[in-house]
Design a protein around this motif. Structure first.
Motif: not given
Length: 339
Positions: A218-240
């Motif tokens: 139910g997220e908007t495209l804007e929130q999906r982009a927000e999530l991508a940015g927040q994942l990038a901030d975490v800098d994970p080794d893996e992203v499922p």
């Protein structure tokens, strides 16, 4: 967006080619949104660039992983997508796996060529009993097979993170699930910040960080982009990367599946935001993308897969994924290369 007079604005994929492919700098949130808004006619272009990025910064190898649920169902949390929540009337009933079954699951996983085996529990966070079971299970698995062991046990205390470090857990999974601005529409019994704190504990103790999401809640495209940015901030080794598979009895039971073109745009956008991460095909891909979409995803930035079944949903037969990798000339990563 194409070059427009003296405005200096160029097509997002042209900019991404220089920024991500050439310099290895992931797209920012606003740029990810541009990719997510590309018309269907540009999806193949986005996937092609994402594949180039994956090959440039990650190489051709694909990491294969299997997962098993040590404790299923009866979870006190209210994650609206999850049939393991004890708050919802779902077909899933509480159960625990014994050590022998855990070892057999690890053997079957290793037989597929997998280098990662993840032990998962449906809990807010582990108690002493669960930690003891995990320790016993890890010792038994190590005595039986050679594989990296990962865990996904919910929110950790510093002391529990220390215990997992002492067990030589290779990687810890704790998904952000969705954008921070959307989180309270998905979960109310714990916070986005608590999830982020667990990720920081894990990284501070030298374990690899696995942190992903479910797309289509139910997220908007804007929130999906927000999530991508927040994942990038975490800098994970893996992203499922999971796609919603609506479960009967949950608050999200009637959500629609993600449209294939949207799913493929999301794969490309997340690869361009996270050029060096393992981007793993996870739950929901079979329903959302099917066989053709799986091929497009593997040629569009994906470089890791979960084989076999998921926690409460069925996956493809492992051999189907292995055959696809062989057909695409994508070698399965070897254990020595993941340590």
């Amino acid at each position: 967006m194409k070059l427009d007079g003296g405005s200096g604005m160029t097509d997002i994929l042209e900019r991404a080619r220089g920024q991500v492919l050439e310099r290895g700098e992931g797209l920012a949130e606003a740029q990810v949104l541009e990719v997510l808004r590309l018309p269907d006619a540009r999806v193949d272009d986005a996937l092609s660039l994402a594949h180039e990025v994956r090959m440039r910064w990650c190489g051709p190898e694909v990491e294969v992983e299997g997962i098993v649920s040590l404790k299923t169902g009866g979870c006190p949390e209210d994650c609206h997508f999850c049939s393991q929540s004890g708050r919802f009337d779902t077909p899933v009933r509480a159960a625990r796996l014994d050590v022998d079954s855990l070892v057999e699951a690890a053997r079957q996983t290793v037989a597929t060529g997998a280098t990662e085996f993840c032990i998962v529990a449906a809990v807010r966070g582990p108690d002493e009993r669960l930690m003891a079971q995990v320790r016993e299970g890890i010792d038994a698995i190590r005595a039986a097979v050679d594989v990296n062991i990962a865990c996904s046990l919910g929110i950790l205390t510093p002391e529990q993170a220390d215990e997992l470090q002492a067990m030589d857990v290779h990687r810890y999974n704790h998904n952000l699930e969705t954008a921070r601005s959307h989180f309270t529409d998905v979960v109310t019994t714990h916070t986005w910040e608590e999830r982020r704190e667990t990720l920081e504990l894990v990284r501070a103790r030298g374990m690899e960080v696995c942190c992903g999401c479910i797309v289509g809640m139910g997220e908007t495209l804007e929130q999906r982009a927000e999530l991508a940015g927040q994942l990038a901030d975490v800098d994970p080794d893996e992203v499922p990367l999971n796609f919603i598979d609506p479960r009967p009895g949950t608050p999200f039971a009637d959500l629609p599946h993600v449209e294939p073109a949207d799913a493929l745009r999301t794969i490309a956008a997340f690869r361009l935001a996270l050029p060096r991460a393992l981007l793993r095909f996870a739950g929901g891909r079979e329903l959302t993308l099917g066989d053709l979409g799986a091929r497009q995803g593997m040629l569009g930035g994906i470089n890791a897969v979960i084989v076999g079944n998921y926690l409460t949903t069925l996956g493809r037969e492992p051999q189907q994924d292995l055959d696809l990798l062989a057909e695409l000339s994508m070698p399965v990563a070897e254990l020595s290369k993941t340590l």
